[in-house]
Design a protein around this motif. Sequence first.
Motif, short mmCIF file in Angstrom:
data_model
loop_
_atom_site.label_atom_id
_atom_site.label_comp_id
_atom_site.label_asym_id
_atom_site.label_seq_id
_atom_site.Cartn_x
_atom_site.Cartn_y
_atom_site.Cartn_z
N HIS A 1 0.87 -1.18 0.00
CA HIS A 1 0.00 0.00 0.00
C HIS A 1 0.90 1.23 0.00
CE1 HIS A 1 -3.50 -2.50 0.90
NE2 HIS A 1 -2.70 -3.17 1.70
N PRO A 2 0.63 2.22 -0.83
CA PRO A 2 1.49 3.40 -0.91
C PRO A 2 1.64 4.07 0.47
CG PRO A 2 -0.07 3.39 -2.72
CD PRO A 2 -0.47 2.28 -1.79
N PRO A 3 2.86 4.29 0.92
CA PRO A 3 3.11 4.85 2.26
C PRO A 3 2.45 6.22 2.50
CG PRO A 3 5.15 4.04 1.29
CD PRO A 3 4.11 3.95 0.23
N ALA A 4 2.30 7.01 1.46
CA ALA A 4 1.70 8.34 1.63
C ALA A 4 0.18 8.28 1.81
CB ALA A 4 2.04 9.22 0.43
N SER A 5 -0.41 7.11 1.58
CA SER A 5 -1.87 7.00 1.64
C SER A 5 -2.39 6.65 3.03
CB SER A 5 -2.35 5.97 0.63
OG SER A 5 -1.91 4.68 1.00
N TYR A 6 -1.49 6.39 3.98
CA TYR A 6 -1.93 6.02 5.33
C TYR A 6 -0.87 6.42 6.35
CZ TYR A 6 1.36 2.10 5.26
OH TYR A 6 2.50 1.34 5.20
#
Length: 180
Positions: A143-148
């Motif tokens: 999961h993209p780190p910037a999304s959570y």
Amino acid sequence: ENKGKIANLRGKLKKGDLKIGELEKMIENLLTKINDQEQTIASLRDELTQYDIAMDELTATLNETVAEVEIRDAELNKAFYVIGSTKELKENGIITKEGGFIGLGKMIKLKDDFNKDYFTQMDITKSKEIMLGGKKVQILTTHPPASYKIIGTDSNKEKIEIIDAEDFWSISKYLVVVLD
């Protein structure tokens, strides 16, 4: 004198007959117009009935389309997550330990044919947080780190806060979190 009166009455009668004839013609014309208008009204009623039928068909089609869109939308917004210890996730067919040498350095990996029945389903448009409650948190799925972001202290990771749901779930609709 009587002859004069009779002639006068006959004159009036002729004029009256003319007026009666004109009235009868006028009545005949009005009846013709009424018949024409009744036919027009009947024709318009038939057209209206046809439009009502077409409108009902269109409404039914619209309702079916809306229902289908809602079903597809719900399906598109479905995601699944599982949270557990290494042992629990391994026992339930979610993860495996691979690699390493003599029992050291083994890496936890998601099984290719993981048990999908063990996951919890969620709606990605409604759920923006996933509760954790562990000290060591490892997210196995991509999961993209910037999304959570993971909320909590070093000793207690409370939850995963999803900042951008569309981006977070873009790579995988499955989330696997190992708590140890």
